[in-house]
Scaffold this motif. Sequence first.
Motif, PDB file in Angstrom:
ATOM      1  N   THR A 167      56.112  97.585  15.211  1.00 26.54           N
ATOM      2  CA  THR A 167      57.153  97.451  14.191  1.00 26.54           C
ATOM      3  C   THR A 167      57.493  95.981  13.954  1.00 26.54           C
ATOM      4  O   THR A 167      57.637  95.542  12.802  1.00 26.54           O
ATOM      5  CB  THR A 167      58.411  98.226  14.623  1.00 26.54           C
ATOM      6  OG1 THR A 167      58.051  99.582  14.881  1.00 26.54           O
ATOM      7  CG2 THR A 167      59.476  98.183  13.547  1.00 26.54           C
ATOM      8  N   ALA A 168      57.588  95.203  15.027  1.00 30.28           N
ATOM      9  CA  ALA A 168      57.878  93.776  14.889  1.00 30.28           C
ATOM     10  C   ALA A 168      56.744  93.046  14.173  1.00 30.28           C
ATOM     11  O   ALA A 168      56.992  92.175  13.323  1.00 30.28           O
ATOM     12  CB  ALA A 168      58.130  93.159  16.266  1.00 30.28           C
ATOM     13  N   LEU A 169      55.498  93.395  14.489  1.00 27.92           N
ATOM     14  CA  LEU A 169      54.360  92.754  13.825  1.00 27.92           C
ATOM     15  C   LEU A 169      54.309  93.084  12.338  1.00 27.92           C
ATOM     16  O   LEU A 169      54.014  92.215  11.503  1.00 27.92           O
ATOM     17  CB  LEU A 169      53.054  93.179  14.499  1.00 27.92           C
ATOM     18  CG  LEU A 169      52.738  92.500  15.830  1.00 27.92           C
ATOM     19  CD1 LEU A 169      51.507  93.137  16.460  1.00 27.92           C
ATOM     20  CD2 LEU A 169      52.519  91.015  15.623  1.00 27.92           C
ATOM     21  N   ILE A 170      54.578  94.316  11.991  1.00 21.23           N
ATOM     22  CA  ILE A 170      54.571  94.705  10.578  1.00 21.23           C
ATOM     23  C   ILE A 170      55.664  93.968   9.817  1.00 21.23           C
ATOM     24  O   ILE A 170      55.446  93.458   8.711  1.00 21.23           O
ATOM     25  CB  ILE A 170      54.715  96.228  10.446  1.00 21.23           C
ATOM     26  CG1 ILE A 170      53.435  96.914  10.919  1.00 21.23           C
ATOM     27  CG2 ILE A 170      55.038  96.634   9.010  1.00 21.23           C
ATOM     28  CD1 ILE A 170      53.544  98.420  11.019  1.00 21.23           C
ATOM     29  N   ALA A 171      56.861  93.876  10.414  1.00 14.92           N
ATOM     30  CA  ALA A 171      57.961  93.164   9.756  1.00 14.92           C
ATOM     31  C   ALA A 171      57.625  91.688   9.582  1.00 14.92           C
ATOM     32  O   ALA A 171      57.871  91.094   8.524  1.00 14.92           O
ATOM     33  CB  ALA A 171      59.246  93.337  10.561  1.00 14.92           C
ATOM     34  N   SER A 172      57.033  91.086  10.604  1.00 10.22           N
ATOM     35  CA  SER A 172      56.653  89.669  10.523  1.00 10.22           C
ATOM     36  C   SER A 172      55.576  89.455   9.464  1.00 10.22           C
ATOM     37  O   SER A 172      55.620  88.486   8.699  1.00 10.22           O
ATOM     38  CB  SER A 172      56.159  89.205  11.887  1.00 10.22           C
ATOM     39  OG  SER A 172      55.659  87.909  11.812  1.00 10.22           O
ATOM     40  N   SER A 173      54.605  90.357   9.411  1.00  9.53           N
ATOM     41  CA  SER A 173      53.533  90.230   8.423  1.00  9.53           C
ATOM     42  C   SER A 173      54.080  90.338   7.008  1.00  9.53           C
ATOM     43  O   SER A 173      53.688  89.566   6.125  1.00  9.53           O
ATOM     44  CB  SER A 173      52.492  91.322   8.671  1.00  9.53           C
ATOM     45  OG  SER A 173      51.542  91.332   7.650  1.00  9.53           O
ATOM     46  N   ARG A 174      54.970  91.277   6.783  1.00 12.87           N
ATOM     47  CA  ARG A 174      55.560  91.416   5.441  1.00 12.87           C
ATOM     48  C   ARG A 174      56.370  90.192   5.055  1.00 12.87           C
ATOM     49  O   ARG A 174      56.335  89.741   3.916  1.00 12.87           O
ATOM     50  CB  ARG A 174      56.427  92.666   5.375  1.00 12.87           C
ATOM     51  CG  ARG A 174      55.613  93.930   5.346  1.00 12.87           C
ATOM     52  CD  ARG A 174      56.469  95.140   5.161  1.00 12.87           C
ATOM     53  NE  ARG A 174      55.654  96.351   5.114  1.00 12.87           N
ATOM     54  CZ  ARG A 174      56.136  97.552   5.120  1.00 12.87           C
ATOM     55  NH1 ARG A 174      57.453  97.738   5.182  1.00 12.87           N
ATOM     56  NH2 ARG A 174      55.344  98.593   5.073  1.00 12.87           N
ATOM     57  N   ARG A 175      57.104  89.634   6.010  1.00 13.85           N
ATOM     58  CA  ARG A 175      57.901  88.437   5.739  1.00 13.85           C
ATOM     59  C   ARG A 175      56.993  87.257   5.393  1.00 13.85           C
ATOM     60  O   ARG A 175      57.245  86.521   4.429  1.00 13.85           O
ATOM     61  CB  ARG A 175      58.760  88.096   6.959  1.00 13.85           C
ATOM     62  CG  ARG A 175      59.745  86.995   6.702  1.00 13.85           C
ATOM     63  CD  ARG A 175      60.648  86.668   7.901  1.00 13.85           C
ATOM     64  NE  ARG A 175      60.885  87.763   8.822  1.00 13.85           N
ATOM     65  CZ  ARG A 175      60.403  87.826  10.070  1.00 13.85           C
ATOM     66  NH1 ARG A 175      59.624  86.852  10.532  1.00 13.85           N
ATOM     67  NH2 ARG A 175      60.684  88.832  10.858  1.00 13.85           N
ATOM     68  N   ASN A 176      55.908  87.082   6.172  1.00 15.57           N
ATOM     69  CA  ASN A 176      54.965  85.991   5.886  1.00 15.57           C
ATOM     70  C   ASN A 176      54.283  86.179   4.548  1.00 15.57           C
ATOM     71  O   ASN A 176      54.086  85.209   3.804  1.00 15.57           O
ATOM     72  CB  ASN A 176      53.917  85.907   6.996  1.00 15.57           C
ATOM     73  CG  ASN A 176      54.479  85.359   8.282  1.00 15.57           C
ATOM     74  OD1 ASN A 176      55.512  84.695   8.290  1.00 15.57           O
ATOM     75  ND2 ASN A 176      53.810  85.647   9.384  1.00 15.57           N
ATOM     76  N   GLN A 177      53.919  87.411   4.211  1.00 16.15           N
ATOM     77  CA  GLN A 177      53.272  87.663   2.921  1.00 16.15           C
ATOM     78  C   GLN A 177      54.220  87.352   1.771  1.00 16.15           C
ATOM     79  O   GLN A 177      53.824  86.752   0.769  1.00 16.15           O
ATOM     80  CB  GLN A 177      52.825  89.120   2.856  1.00 16.15           C
ATOM     81  CG  GLN A 177      52.058  89.451   1.609  1.00 16.15           C
ATOM     82  CD  GLN A 177      51.583  90.899   1.605  1.00 16.15           C
ATOM     83  OE1 GLN A 177      51.923  91.675   2.504  1.00 16.15           O
ATOM     84  NE2 GLN A 177      50.816  91.271   0.606  1.00 16.15           N
ATOM     85  N   ARG A 178      55.482  87.728   1.912  1.00 14.09           N
ATOM     86  CA  ARG A 178      56.470  87.443   0.868  1.00 14.09           C
ATOM     87  C   ARG A 178      56.656  85.936   0.698  1.00 14.09           C
ATOM     88  O   ARG A 178      56.714  85.430  -0.425  1.00 14.09           O
ATOM     89  CB  ARG A 178      57.801  88.103   1.244  1.00 14.09           C
ATOM     90  CG  ARG A 178      58.785  88.172   0.113  1.00 14.09           C
ATOM     91  CD  ARG A 178      60.067  88.918   0.493  1.00 14.09           C
ATOM     92  NE  ARG A 178      59.833  90.152   1.227  1.00 14.09           N
ATOM     93  CZ  ARG A 178      60.286  90.392   2.466  1.00 14.09           C
ATOM     94  NH1 ARG A 178      60.986  89.482   3.095  1.00 14.09           N
ATOM     95  NH2 ARG A 178      60.054  91.548   3.057  1.00 14.09           N
ATOM     96  N   GLU A 179      56.714  85.196   1.818  1.00 15.46           N
ATOM     97  CA  GLU A 179      56.865  83.745   1.734  1.00 15.46           C
ATOM     98  C   GLU A 179      55.652  83.095   1.081  1.00 15.46           C
ATOM     99  O   GLU A 179      55.798  82.161   0.283  1.00 15.46           O
ATOM    100  CB  GLU A 179      57.079  83.169   3.137  1.00 15.46           C
ATOM    101  CG  GLU A 179      58.431  83.492   3.733  1.00 15.46           C
ATOM    102  CD  GLU A 179      58.547  83.051   5.183  1.00 15.46           C
ATOM    103  OE1 GLU A 179      57.546  82.525   5.739  1.00 15.46           O
ATOM    104  OE2 GLU A 179      59.630  83.230   5.765  1.00 15.46           O
TER     105      GLU A 179
END
Length: 113
Positions: free
Chosen positions: A36-48
């Motif tokens: 869950t933490a990895l998915i949230a981090s990946s989505r945040r990085n993709q948005r940035e």
Amino acid sequence: MILMGNDMPVAELLGNMSLETQVTIGGLVLLFVMLTALIASSRRNQREMEEARSEREIKERIEALMRKLEGKAISRSGRVMPAVARSRPVRRTADRQVPAARCGQPVARKTGR
């Protein structure tokens, strides 16, 4: 799958399980939290990254418009040149004799000189 009844608390249920089952459940919970933490981090990085790309594209468009407004353009070599210094193609077709559609002899076009 173990079903919990209303009269058995979670701590008592875990106490009745074997050590291997407790380790397996703990590992699965830890794995779920990490995923869950990895998915949230990946989505945040993709948005940035998308925001940075869109900002870069907007800046490039603004710079291109400013160059056009200033009367400058980029030549084929990549150098910025003023619009008046750019070479324009020579219109050699204006000097040719083009036959008219309805008559047999060629008619010279006037070049306006």
